[in-house]
Design an enzyme around this catalytic site. Structure first.
Site, PDB file in Angstrom:
ATOM      1  CG  HIS A  19      10.474   0.965  11.729  1.00 44.77           C
ATOM      2  ND1 HIS A  19      10.484  -0.407  11.559  1.00 44.77           N
ATOM      3  CD2 HIS A  19      10.351   1.191  13.056  1.00 44.77           C
ATOM      4  CE1 HIS A  19      10.383  -0.985  12.744  1.00 44.77           C
ATOM      5  NE2 HIS A  19      10.301  -0.044  13.669  1.00 44.77           N
ATOM      6  CB  SER A  75      -0.983  -0.002   1.182  1.00 43.79           C
ATOM      7  OG  SER A  75      -0.312   0.196   2.409  1.00 43.79           O
ATOM      8  CG  ASN A  76       3.630   2.678   2.925  1.00 47.42           C
ATOM      9  OD1 ASN A  76       3.432   3.859   3.201  1.00 47.42           O
ATOM     10  ND2 ASN A  76       3.440   1.702   3.807  1.00 47.42           N
ATOM     11  CG  ASN A 128      12.794   0.942   6.042  1.00 46.04           C
ATOM     12  OD1 ASN A 128      12.019   0.265   5.351  1.00 46.04           O
ATOM     13  ND2 ASN A 128      12.927   0.753   7.347  1.00 46.04           N
ATOM     14  CG  ASP A 142      13.943  -0.804  11.751  1.00 43.12           C
ATOM     15  OD1 ASP A 142      13.794  -0.714  10.522  1.00 43.12           O
ATOM     16  OD2 ASP A 142      13.476  -1.738  12.420  1.00 43.12           O
ATOM     17  NE  ARG A 200      15.101 -11.725   3.363  1.00 38.89           N
ATOM     18  CZ  ARG A 200      15.225 -12.864   4.044  1.00 38.89           C
ATOM     19  NH1 ARG A 200      14.178 -13.400   4.649  1.00 38.89           N
ATOM     20  NH2 ARG A 200      16.391 -13.463   4.127  1.00 38.89           N
ATOM     21  CB  ILE A 201      17.889  -8.452   8.349  1.00 35.25           C
ATOM     22  CG1 ILE A 201      16.842  -8.258   9.447  1.00 35.25           C
ATOM     23  CG2 ILE A 201      19.271  -7.987   8.798  1.00 35.25           C
ATOM     24  CD1 ILE A 201      17.100  -9.055  10.702  1.00 35.25           C
ATOM     25  CG  LEU A 202      18.326  -4.827   3.509  1.00 37.39           C
ATOM     26  CD1 LEU A 202      17.982  -3.387   3.181  1.00 37.39           C
ATOM     27  CD2 LEU A 202      18.164  -5.726   2.290  1.00 37.39           C
ATOM     28  CD  GLU A 262       3.112   2.812   7.656  1.00 36.24           C
ATOM     29  OE1 GLU A 262       3.609   2.304   6.632  1.00 36.24           O
ATOM     30  OE2 GLU A 262       2.832   2.149   8.666  1.00 36.24           O
TER      31      GLU A 262
END
Ligand code: GAR
Length: 210
Positions: free
Chosen positions: A109, A13-14, A107, A145, A91-93, A174
């Site tokens: 959050h 949706s973002n 990003n 984050d 995902r953790i990058l 958002e």
């Protein structure tokens, strides 16, 4: 024209809010591609319907985070983006990946960072008795984050809220601050002062919703 690549994992949706704002407001930008790590991400259908290129890099097909991130970077770079937009990309990058897109990856959050990094932000805010919650758009760094904050929006936590109620109030915020943040980037309106980002003309980088 600036080129955007948007990464999603689900609903999207973002991503949708950004695509619609870019079209409606005539940004000097085009969404070059929407990429998902999940083949069944609902947002891929919206992107395809809007004539946007889509791609899937399924994390389950890779033995390590490094291998996944290398392939993801290869696919992203094929679309030559000026900005990479993480929109619900869960995902953790790896540090190599975040360094590659330093100062050109955003990003969103769903908390008022630096509070509540990680998962289950709304449940945690409610269980802590928070009276204010919110959402942050920030540049991505190697630390999960963290990174320079572009815009934050605050919303009340109301008596009786459950995570669903709070998340839908936050989501409305958002959909306002993410398109705004991306627009500022593509307009070249964001200036760096050390590790802090400001709007060139001092536009408000906060939003309060009741
Ligand atoms: C959004 O609430 C976003 O803030 C959150 O996932 C949701 C995605 O919704 N992101 C994170 O939690 C990242 N850590 P969407 O797919 O409808 O945009």
């Amino acid at each position: 024209m600036k080129r955007l690549v948007i990464l999603i994992s689900g609903r999207g949706s973002n991503m949708e809010a950004i695509v619609k704002a870019a079209q409606a407001e005539g940004w000097p930008a085009q969404v070059a591609a929407v990429i998902s790590n999940r083949p069944d991400a609902a947002g891929l259908q919206f992107a395809a319907r809007h004539g946007i290129a889509t791609a899937v890099v399924d994390h389950k097909a890779f033995a390590s985070r490094e291998d996944f991130d290398a392939e993801l970077a290869r696919v992203i770079d094929g679309f030559a983006p000026d900005l990479v937009v993480l929109a619900g990309f869960m995902r953790i990058l790896t540090p190599g990946f975040t360094a590659r897109y330093a100062r050109r990856m955003l990003n969103i959050h769903p908390s008022l960072l630096p509070a509540f990094t990680g998962l289950h932000t709304h449940e945690r805010a409610i269980s802590m008795g928070c009276k204010i919650a919110g959402v942050t758009v920030h540049f991505v760094t190697a630390e999960l984050d963290h990174g320079a904050i572009v815009i934050q929006a605050a919303v009340p936590v109301l008596p009786g809220d459950d995570a669903k109620a709070l998340s839908s109030r936050v989501l409305a915020a958002e959909h306002r601050i993410y398109p705004q943040s991306v627009r500022w980037f593509v307009e070249g309106a964001l200036v760096w002062n050390g590790e802090v980002v400001s709007h060139r003309d001092g536009a408000a980088q906060h939003l309060f919703l009741s």
